[in-house]
Design a protein around this motif. Structure first.
Motif, PDB file in Angstrom:
ATOM      1  N   PHE A 276       0.818  -1.172  -0.099  1.00  0.00           N
ATOM      2  CA  PHE A 276      -0.044  -0.057   0.038  1.00  0.00           C
ATOM      3  C   PHE A 276       0.915   1.285   0.137  1.00  0.00           C
ATOM      4  CE2 PHE A 276      -3.347  -2.568   2.024  1.00  0.00           C
ATOM      5  CZ  PHE A 276      -4.285  -2.693   0.896  1.00  0.00           C
TER       6      PHE A 276
ATOM      7  N   SER B 242      -4.385   3.125   3.988  1.00  0.00           N
ATOM      8  CA  SER B 242      -4.421   1.623   3.990  1.00  0.00           C
ATOM      9  C   SER B 242      -3.066   1.200   4.483  1.00  0.00           C
ATOM     10  CB  SER B 242      -4.778   1.176   2.466  1.00  0.00           C
ATOM     11  OG  SER B 242      -6.006   1.733   2.242  1.00  0.00           O
TER      12      SER B 242
ATOM     13  N   THR C 227       2.246   1.782  -3.484  1.00  0.00           N
ATOM     14  CA  THR C 227       1.169   2.413  -4.202  1.00  0.00           C
ATOM     15  C   THR C 227       0.573   3.858  -3.839  1.00  0.00           C
ATOM     16  OG1 THR C 227      -0.434   0.960  -3.358  1.00  0.00           O
ATOM     17  CG2 THR C 227       0.609   0.117  -5.155  1.00  0.00           C
ATOM     18  N   ARG C 228       1.160   4.416  -2.751  1.00  0.00           N
ATOM     19  CA  ARG C 228       0.723   5.765  -2.195  1.00  0.00           C
ATOM     20  C   ARG C 228      -0.540   5.652  -1.749  1.00  0.00           C
ATOM     21  NH1 ARG C 228       4.381   7.555  -0.166  1.00  0.00           N
ATOM     22  NH2 ARG C 228       3.413   9.377  -0.159  1.00  0.00           N
ATOM     23  N   GLN C 229      -0.955   4.468  -1.243  1.00  0.00           N
ATOM     24  CA  GLN C 229      -2.242   4.195  -0.384  1.00  0.00           C
ATOM     25  C   GLN C 229      -1.917   4.393   1.160  1.00  0.00           C
ATOM     26  OE1 GLN C 229      -5.201   1.026  -2.038  1.00  0.00           O
ATOM     27  NE2 GLN C 229      -3.205   0.800  -3.371  1.00  0.00           N
TER      28      GLN C 229
END
Length: 910
Positions: A466, A474, A469-471
């Motif tokens: 996460f 999360s 993916t720059r989440q």
């Protein structure tokens, strides 16, 4: 026959290697360090003469012993059918118990539980004590696998009772060995050690037997877990000698593997100066280091010799064993060491042999875990050498095969682990979609089975995905779950990886640090860290301090305060501030708690960890050289600018008098008093009283209860030699104790021959001392076995230190207020040596500990102590302020930090 049973918490083993770029390092399934349970096939005399059924059971036993569990199950099912047809209930119960034992080896836990329940139901109405005890043994091993440790312990205790009534000494000892394994799972390693040692003494005069071989090996293994490698080696050698004498090749092979593990442990201890940056491993399957062309263990080094001996033991084990499983186990351990030594050529040769052998082992839990272990080693080899003989597709296929085989026998533990590892492979190939999908699949199974020791790994890996993916929300949520799992596993963190000395900082610590890293990243339009995140980050660092100390002791032995951390500061003193420096890979974060301020302060120093560590190393080296004061000011000035200067205006504004530091990493090796304000040309101690705390949850700040000091003083001034180490005479110890006597009339002195453990124990028991002052050689190390103080007759290790001073502490009124350890020092070259100081302070149980980071055998020590004790009698002064004033007097006399700076106060600063 005695067999090993795998526990997933033992499957993780540290494999260290360095890469030129951000590449991969791996965990391993550890096939040989699992819980070693001595559980034989159940035997019972049948009520009928069904020789066919009995022969089927005997045939199944042989298949079981060779690892062919699938075929053994078929044969046992046939035997059960025959027993049912003939109405032989006891025969049926026996076969059901053995079937439960075999299917458990395939990872079919629920099926095993069903079979053992049926067997016990039959035995309720058809009494056979011997068979009941054997069945209870099998049930205990199953309950332990299910994580029901106390119930497993109860089952084995029942078996012990029955065997004792039957006069079956072999069965009784076997069950007691298993009880010790339950104690280890509960985190009671020292208790398990003591019980096995007592058991070993009780069988000394008994005839040589296979049970004694297992007992000595079990004791050797638990001694290794608690860091007593020399004693471990001795018992394992006894186990080896007996196995050779009785000509039991499989027993011999298992003991040889344990001996190999001991040599590996010695190698790791000798190799404890690795340049590892805290929290550098970003995921469970990834590790970043400096340069893989520079092996950490050179051929001429001590660690290399130990690793070579370990390889020899593994080779011998593979050669003598009749079991294909044990042979693979030994070769996998050998491969692991070759990779750790960066011996890539021999590793490549060995891997083809292992691959061939793996395909010949029948499908069972052991074989599947071996296949996963092998795939992890291939990942290591692939990344380190980029060999053409295998590709990522090949490794992925091996893992897919392991997953398929795990599903075929309903082995959900292995399936959950293999799925996450395969997710890690896809992460390496930058296929983040499949990496996330597979990791989530493994996590789902782990959570459904309540396997926290696997779940935290895949939550960790998922958080990293996460983050990539720059989440970020999360990612934080996933790291929180991983952290929560580790907190639940506190009592069992040692069991995650017992035979590798520094596994904690590879496998556990990074989760805490990376979680803090995410919490303290600037987010949103305000580009500020929220108070909620600051508070959580502070709580995580407090938890890390606690967990790190428990890992140091190799047992869950600390009871944190139930007080709110803020209350400790707000209600204890309105003039103390607490500083939390946190070393992260790319920066230094500082959280500041000011008294009676609800909001925490926070500031960031954008300095890479490598540069911070280098400056701290230079400072530590300069401090112990009396003629380098300018260098000390230079290096300590940088630390002052990092930690103090950004918020010093707040300290002045709030009239702060004391700074309490909860230090991190190599900062622990530096006395904070020496930090230098280059602008005002003052050391920190000239401006503030200074104290250290191993986390505020372990501190109970209370003023000194009575200012009249009643001291027990002790010391060794003469030359001594223990454990092949010579300790030079300390010529100023007698002078120091004489001077202390002049200012503390009420005291008792134990010098040289009188300073023994028994004498100290007697004195503590007899009198209400509030101060214990010990002037002797001592060493603080990140290794508990190397943390000790010197008495006249022994090196008193930190693990035994609590028993020395706590005898008189049964009531709070008799608590030791202050422990002083004079003439001690941190271990040379050990970057985390001051962890031993914190460990000694916590273990002693004193409210405060005053100790030295390096030994100064000089009259200045006596001068400081005299002034400190005189200051301590002033009710207006805290302990921290009493020490500060004593140090200021020394600064006026000596100026050079070497003489006045080594003294640090830990714990209660009031």
């Amino acid at each position: 026959m005695n067999r090993r049973y795998l526990d997933i918490r033992r499957w993780l083993k540290r494999c260290f290697f360095a890469l030129m770029t951000a590449l991969l390092v791996i965990f391993e399934f550890n096939l040989n360090s699992g819980i070693q349970l001595a559980v034989p096939f159940a035997q019972a005399k049948s009520n009928s003469h069904q020789s066919n059924a009995q022969s089927l059971v005997a045939q199944a036993q042989k298949l079981y012993e060779t690892g062919d569990y699938t075929q053994a199950i078929k044969i046992l099912q046939q035997a059960i059918a025959v027993f049912q047809t003939s109405g032989d209930q006891l025969g049926q119960a026996m076969a059901l118990s053995n079937l439960a034992l075999v299917v458990k080896q395939l990872g079919q836990i629920q099926a095993s539980s069903t079979y053992i329940t049926k067997s016990l139901e039959i035995l309720k109405t058809h009494k056979n004590p011997q068979l009941l005890a054997q069945t209870l043994e099998i049930q205990g091993s199953l309950l332990l696998e299910l994580g029901k440790t106390q119930e497993a312990s109860d089952s084995w205790q029942q078996a012990v009772k029955i065997y004792r009534q039957l006069g079956d000494e072999v069965g009784r000892i076997r069950s007691l060995i298993n009880l010790a394994q339950a104690e280890q799972t509960l985190g009671l390693y020292l208790q398990a050690r003591t019980n096995l040692q007592d058991l070993a003494k009780s069988v000394e005069k008994q005839p040589d037997s296979e049970t004694k071989i297992t007992l000595f090996r079990s004791l050797g293994n638990v001694l290794q877990l608690v860091g007593e490698l020399d004693d471990s080696k001795e018992y394992l050698q006894q186990s080896r000698n007996l196995a050779e004498k009785l000509q039991l090749p499989n027993q011999l092979a298992e003991t040889l593997i344990s001996l190999g593990n001991i040599q590996r442990g010695f190698g790791n201890k000798a190799n404890d100066q690795l340049n590892i940056i805290n929290g550098e491993r970003p995921t469970p399957l990834r590790y970043v280091t400096s340069n893989h062309n520079n092996p950490a263990c050179e051929q001429t080094s001590e660690c290399y010799q130990h690793y070579q001996q370990a390889i020899q033991f593994y080779e011998q084990a593979a050669n003598v064993s009749n079991s294909p499983v044990v042979q693979v186990q030994a070769k996998l351990n050998q491969l692991s060491i070759l990779l750790e030594m960066h011996n890539w050529s021999q590793a490549r040769q060995l891997y083809t042999d292992i691959q061939r052998r793996l395909n010949q082992i029948p499908t069972n839990q052991t074989a599947i875990s071996a296949r996963i272990n092998f795939a992890l080693s291939l990942i290591h080899l692939k990344q380190a050498t980029n060999v053409d003989i295998l590709g990522w597709e090949d490794i992925a296929q091996d893992l897919a095969t392991a997953i398929q085989k795990a599903r075929s026998i309903d082995d959900q533990r292995s399936e959950a682990y293999a799925l996450g590892v395969l997710g890690g492979v896809y992460l390496e190939t930058k296929d983040l979609v499949n990496a996330q999908k597979l990791t989530e699949q493994g996590l789902k199974i782990a959570l459904s089975m309540q396997m926290r020791s696997i779940a935290y790994l895949w939550q960790w890996q998922l958080g990293y995905i996460f983050k990539k993916t720059r989440q970020i929300p999360s990612a934080i949520a996933s790291y929180k779950e991983a952290y929560d799992h580790l907190e639940h596993l506190r009592t069992d963190l040692v069991a995650l990886n017992p035979d590798i000395q520094f596994s904690f900082r590879d496998n556990v610590e990074p989760v805490y640090r990376q979680y803090v890293d995410l919490l303290l990243q600037l987010q949103g339009q305000s580009q500020e860290v929220s108070q909620g995140n600051l508070e959580k980050a502070r709580d995580v660092i407090e938890a890390l301090q606690l967990t790190e100390l428990e890992n140091f002791f190799r047992q869950a032995c600390l009871q944190p305060s139930t007080k709110n951390v803020d209350e400790v500061v707000d209600k204890s003193s309105a003039k103390a501030a607490v500083v939390y420096p946190i070393i992260l890979k790319d920066r230094l974060e500082i959280i500041l708690k000011l008294p009676n301020k609800k909001e925490l302060e926070h500031y960031t120093i954008n300095q890479p960890a490598t540069e911070i560590e280098k400056n701290l190393e230079d400072l530590q080296r300069s401090l112990i050289e009396p003629d380098t004061i300018n260098q000390v000011k230079k290096y300590s000035g940088k630390v002052y600018d990092w930690l103090i200067k950004p918020r010093e205006n707040k300290f002045v504004e709030m009239n702060i008098k004391t700074l309490v530091f909860v230090l991190d990493g190599s900062l622990r090796n530096i006395p904070m008093a020496v930090l230098y304000d280059q602008q005002n040309q003052k050391f920190l101690i000239e401006k503030y009283a200074v104290a250290l705390a191993p986390g505020l949850q372990l501190v109970d700040p209370k003023p000194l209860q009575r200012r009249k000091i009643y001291a027990l003083t002790a010391g060794v001034s003469q030359e001594r030699e223990f454990e092949k180490r010579s300790f030079a005479p300390l010529k100023n110890v007698t002078y120091e104790l004489d001077k202390i006597q002049s200012v503390i009339p009420k005291h008792k002195r134990l010098l040289n021959q009188n300073f023994t453990e028994d004498n100290v124990r007697y004195q503590i028991k007899q009198a209400s001392y509030n101060v214990v002052h010990i002037a002797t050689h001592g060493q603080f190390s990140s290794n508990a076995d190397q943390t000790f103080i010197l008495t006249w007759e022994q090196l008193l290790k930190v693990k035994d230190f609590d028993q020395l001073l706590r005898l008189g502490n049964s009531s709070k009124s008799r608590a030791i207020e202050l422990l002083v350890l004079s003439a001690c020092q941190t271990a040379v070259g050990d970057k985390r040596a001051a962890l031993g100081l914190a460990g000694m302070a916590v273990r002693a149980g004193a409210r405060s500990t005053l100790a030295t980071l390096w030994s100064v055998d000089d009259g200045s020590t006596a001068e400081l102590m005299i002034k400190f004790y005189k200051n301590l009698e002033d009710p207006k002064l805290t302990k921290a302020e009493a020490l500060r004033r004593a140090q200021l007097d020394l600064i006026d006399q000596y100026q050079i930090p070497y003489y006045w700076a080594p003294y640090v106060l830990l714990g209660n600063w009031l």
